[in-house]
Motif scaffolding. Structure first.
Motif: not given
Length: 270
Positions: A53, A59-60, A136, A139, A183, A258
């Protein structure tokens, strides 16, 4: 997979490596001994960190190419209890333990590891093993279960033909695209010689693309870039992309993206 070593002093420094505000290309020649890393609680192991990231860029996720010598591995592989992962083996073999169940991962072996999963990984063979490790921060969504771990092999996953391509472009999907428990997707995309993405895809997903086989020209933002087996491409959200696979053989890559979540907002409106 990386060959390691160092180039001779006589080699030209000019190469295809590039890092822009929209994308990066790490050619296979950049993955030398001098850029390897180590990890806590991993034995006889080194890795190339090819994505991590970065604020304002991708960023993920993170992605490693990990090389494990015979007898090496880890009984404490993941230090982040919130991280999910995918392992994809490209050379050698590894023994993956999920809770108390052992799985042998040969080339093409694929494992999904949900956050909090108890696992170990060991090279019990006689030669070095190499695998991709995509990570990752999962989420969580209230009311949606966390997906369970699973192990498979790419040979057992059918390539699904993309619409109106007559088989020139297929995707091997390891999870159901409409399963919103997941996700992230880590798939394999295949192009026969002459196959193409015939329009500039522009979308919210970030991408990591590692070329497993063949060569092609890839559109990244405004630039057409030649890529080949062993190269890695890193695309931020909304970077236009397309490709032509010129042959003579297939063009294939491991693809991260993502999916299935709301955009994270810096401020919540009241």
């Amino acid at each position: 997979m990386p060959k390691g070593g160092l180039p001779p002093q006589t080699q030209l420094t000019t190469d295809r490596a590039v890092f822009t505000e929209a994308y990066a290309v790490l050619p296979r020649g950049t993955m030398t001994d001098i850029v390897t890393s180590q990890l806590p609680f991993w034995e006889q192991t080194r890795l190339w960190v090819i994505a991590r990231p970065l604020s304002g860029f991708a960023e993920t996720f993170s992605q490693y190419i990990v090389e494990v010598q015979p007898g090496g591995g880890s009984d404490r592989p993941e230090g982040d209890p919130g991280a999910e992962g995918v392992l994809f083996v490209v050379a050698g073999s590894l023994t993956l333990t999920l809770d108390d169940d052992e799985h042998r991962l040969a080339p093409g072996g694929y494992a999904f590891l949900p956050p909090g999963q108890r696992w170990t990984l060991r090279n019990t063979g006689d030669e070095a093993a190499t695998f991709h490790w995509v990570r990752k921060a999962y989420q969580r969504v209230d009311g949606i279960d966390v997906p369970e771990a699973f192990v498979t092999n790419e040979a057992d996953v059918e390539g699904r033909e993309m619409p109106d391509t007559d088989g020139a472009w297929t995707t091997q999907r390891f999870v159901d695209p409409v399963d919103v428990r997941h996700d992230m997707h880590v798939n394999i995309v295949n192009f026969e010689p002459g196959g193409a993405i015939p329009f500039p895809e522009t979308h919210v997903m970030e991408h990591g693309l590692y070329v497993l086989e063949g060569k092609a020209v890839y559109l990244l933002n405004n630039d057409w870039v030649e890529v080949q087996e062993g190269d890695f491409m890193w695309l931020r959200a909304f970077c236009p992309q397309a490709c032509y696979a010129g042959g003579p053989g297939r063009f294939r890559y491991l693809l991260y993206k993502d999916v299935n979540r709301h955009a994270v907002l810096s401020r919540q409106l009241v």
